[in-house]
Design an enzyme around this catalytic site. Structure first.
Site, PDB file in Angstrom:
ATOM      1  N   GLY A 248       0.826  -1.216   0.000  1.00  0.00           N
ATOM      2  CA  GLY A 248       0.000   0.000   0.000  1.00  0.00           C
ATOM      3  C   GLY A 248       0.862   1.268   0.000  1.00  0.00           C
ATOM      4  N   ASP A 249       1.918   1.248   0.790  1.00  0.00           N
ATOM      5  CA  ASP A 249       2.828   2.410   0.837  1.00  0.00           C
ATOM      6  C   ASP A 249       3.466   2.613  -0.538  1.00  0.00           C
ATOM      7  OD1 ASP A 249       2.274   2.055   3.522  1.00  0.00           O
ATOM      8  OD2 ASP A 249       4.172   1.027   3.915  1.00  0.00           O
TER       9      ASP A 249
HETATM   10  N1  LIG Z   1      -0.839 -10.322  -3.930  1.00  0.00           N
HETATM   11  C1  LIG Z   1      -0.669  -9.293  -4.771  1.00  0.00           C
HETATM   12  N2  LIG Z   1      -0.449  -9.532  -6.078  1.00  0.00           N
HETATM   13  C2  LIG Z   1      -0.299  -8.519  -6.960  1.00  0.00           C
HETATM   14  N3  LIG Z   1      -0.397  -7.222  -6.613  1.00  0.00           N
HETATM   15  C3  LIG Z   1      -0.613  -6.920  -5.310  1.00  0.00           C
HETATM   16  C4  LIG Z   1      -0.746  -7.942  -4.323  1.00  0.00           C
HETATM   17  N4  LIG Z   1      -0.944  -7.357  -3.118  1.00  0.00           N
HETATM   18  C5  LIG Z   1      -0.934  -6.027  -3.352  1.00  0.00           C
HETATM   19  N5  LIG Z   1      -0.752  -5.765  -4.661  1.00  0.00           N
HETATM   20  C6  LIG Z   1      -0.755  -4.436  -5.324  1.00  0.00           C
HETATM   21  O1  LIG Z   1      -0.460  -3.445  -4.351  1.00  0.00           O
HETATM   22  C7  LIG Z   1      -1.594  -2.575  -4.161  1.00  0.00           C
HETATM   23  C8  LIG Z   1      -1.731  -2.215  -2.697  1.00  0.00           C
HETATM   24  O2  LIG Z   1      -1.900  -3.381  -1.933  1.00  0.00           O
HETATM   25  P1  LIG Z   1      -2.965  -3.538  -0.743  1.00  0.00           P
HETATM   26  O3  LIG Z   1      -4.334  -3.417  -1.259  1.00  0.00           O
HETATM   27  O4  LIG Z   1      -2.611  -4.814  -0.049  1.00  0.00           O
HETATM   28  O5  LIG Z   1      -2.636  -2.242   0.139  1.00  0.00           O
HETATM   29  P2  LIG Z   1      -2.727  -2.097   1.715  1.00  0.00           P
HETATM   30  O6  LIG Z   1      -3.908  -2.853   2.229  1.00  0.00           O
HETATM   31  O7  LIG Z   1      -2.607  -0.665   2.001  1.00  0.00           O
HETATM   32  O8  LIG Z   1      -1.400  -2.891   2.080  1.00  0.00           O
HETATM   33  P3  LIG Z   1      -0.347  -2.778   3.299  1.00  0.00           P
HETATM   34  O9  LIG Z   1      -1.074  -2.117   4.447  1.00  0.00           O
HETATM   35  O10 LIG Z   1       0.012  -4.222   3.535  1.00  0.00           O
HETATM   36  O11 LIG Z   1       0.785  -1.990   2.762  1.00  0.00           O
HETATM   37  C9  LIG Z   1      -2.805  -3.349  -4.715  1.00  0.00           C
HETATM   38  O12 LIG Z   1      -3.813  -2.452  -5.149  1.00  0.00           O
HETATM   39  C10 LIG Z   1      -2.160  -4.136  -5.857  1.00  0.00           C
HETATM   40  O13 LIG Z   1      -2.061  -3.309  -7.005  1.00  0.00           O
HETATM   41  O1  LIG Z   2       1.887   0.448  12.958  1.00  0.00           O
HETATM   42  P1  LIG Z   2       1.687   1.200  11.655  1.00  0.00           P
HETATM   43  O2  LIG Z   2       2.372   2.528  11.659  1.00  0.00           O
HETATM   44  O3  LIG Z   2       0.258   1.261  11.233  1.00  0.00           O
HETATM   45  O4  LIG Z   2       2.372   0.319  10.509  1.00  0.00           O
HETATM   46  C1  LIG Z   2       3.767   0.114  10.531  1.00  0.00           C
HETATM   47  C2  LIG Z   2       4.152  -0.901   9.486  1.00  0.00           C
HETATM   48  O5  LIG Z   2       3.513  -2.173   9.692  1.00  0.00           O
HETATM   49  O6  LIG Z   2       3.739  -0.420   8.217  1.00  0.00           O
HETATM   50  C3  LIG Z   2       4.725  -0.675   7.227  1.00  0.00           C
HETATM   51  C4  LIG Z   2       4.098  -1.420   6.086  1.00  0.00           C
HETATM   52  O7  LIG Z   2       3.019  -0.715   5.546  1.00  0.00           O
HETATM   53  C5  LIG Z   2       5.841  -1.446   7.940  1.00  0.00           C
HETATM   54  O8  LIG Z   2       7.095  -1.066   7.428  1.00  0.00           O
HETATM   55  C6  LIG Z   2       5.660  -1.092   9.393  1.00  0.00           C
HETATM   56  O9  LIG Z   2       6.155  -2.067  10.270  1.00  0.00           O
END
Ligand SMILES: Nc1ncnc2c1ncn2[C@@H]1O[C@H](COP(=O)(O)OP(=O)(O)OP(=O)(O)O)[C@@H](O)[C@H]1O
Ligand SMILES: O=P(O)(O)OC[C@@]1(O)O[C@H](CO)[C@@H](O)[C@@H]1O
Length: 303
Positions: A248-249
């Protein structure tokens, strides 16, 4: 300039084992320590895209030194406020499932906070500030909102990656981007989604409430970009998922960095998707090689 703010950075302690058995002594097959925290992750992706940026936030103790050295070693510009308490360690267990145990974070004193806040006086209309990640327990829920008021008074833009009431509250200040995932969006409005149409309906509410750009990420199912008159959808490219932490980041970094460079939201969406998937397919965050490999595989269609 683009600034990222990580109030609560971390050492991400990655632990790999075949199977985790609770209540037993488990032995790791592999472990690694990475600099973590959502804003820092955004900064690292911006750097991979050659987008100049400065990482801000709070770092302290031996853990803070580790994070600072690790990110400066890869050439990131930083201006962290030094604190006397230790930066947290977040444990990321990769076994039969992925389990994360995130620390609460350090205490921040009034003086440390004042040092940090003073930096925002220098912002101009050309700046973008990206807030990402949790707050530490000693800061109250208004922390982001109070800073956003200062940022907007300088004519600068902001992006905020947060959830719930803290996100809703900021919409009237017109964030450049909000990117909840589909679950966060449902929770935000206290609803359950039965399909994409529902997601679009509630995503559009974020636009109506003030967001300038709205992305909804859906992990392995790809993402949506919702504009006033159009909805764009992309299915995620196929690949071996190695690490979904930071996807997501990465999407936020890819979108904001590209929007700043091109002013083209669709191109920014393409890069956001590529950076998100490239991170999911990498052990650490995506690097430029992986991002460039994934870019041609991103297909976006009008929904
Ligand atoms: N399993 C996957 N395969 C392919 N692309 C992925 C996958 N997981 C994430 N992505 C890509 O990354 C983008 C962001 O991922 P996600 O929806 O998991 O964000 P998030 O929930 O904010 O994640 P996190 O909090 O773990 O960083 C998705 O919209 C997709 O484009
Ligand atoms: O505790 P928060 O601040 O919600 O999330 C922190 C964290 O899980 O987010 C990043 C991945 O998105 C990691 O690098 C880190 O450990």
């Amino acid at each position: 300039m683009i600034y990222t703010v990580t109030v609560n950075p971390s050492i991400d302690y990655i632990v790999q084992l075949k199977e985790l058995t609770l209540g037993e002594v488990n032995r790791m097959d592999y472990d690694n320590k990475l600099p973590g925290g959502k804003g820092i992750n955004v900064s690292r992706i911006l750097k991979e895209l050659d987008q100049d940026n400065v990482a801000l936030g709070f770092l302290g103790g031996f853990t803070g030194n580790f994070v600072k050295e690790a990110i400066e070693r890869v050439g990131l510009k930083t201006h962290f406020t030094h604190i006397s308490d230790d930066t947290r360690i977040n444990v990321k267990i990769k076994a039969q499932d992925e389990t994360e145990i995130n620390g609460r974070g350090p205490k921040i004193s009034k003086e440390e906070l004042a040092d940090f806040t003073a930096q925002f006086d220098k912002l101009t209309v050309n700046d973008i500030v990206i807030f990402a990640g949790s707050l530490v327990p000693s800061l109250d829920d208004n922390f982001y909102f109070d800073l956003i008021k200062i940022i907007r008074s300088k004519g600068a833009q902001f992006v905020i990656d947060t959830t719930g009431e803290s996100l809703l509250k900021t919409l009237s200040e017109k964030p450049l981007l909000v990117k909840p995932n589909n679950h966060e969006l449902a929770d935000l409005f206290g609803v359950k989604f039965t399909g994409i149409d529902d997601i679009v309906k509630y995503g559009r509410k974020l636009l109506d409430l003030g967001a300038q750009n709205v992305l909804i990420s859906m992990a392995g199912d790809g993402g949506l970009m919702i504009t006033k008159d159009k909805v764009y959808r992309s299915y995620a490219p196929k690949g071996t998922v190695i690490n979904s932490v930071g996807a997501g980041d990465s999407m936020i970094g890819g979108f904001v960095g590209t929007l700043a460079r091109t002013k083209d939201a669709l191109e920014a969406f393409r890069y956001g998707l590529a950076c998100g998937s490239a991170t999911a397919f990498s052990e650490d965050l995506a690097d430029r090689v992986k991002i460039n490999e994934i870019l041609p595989k991103i297909k976006i269609e009008e929904y």
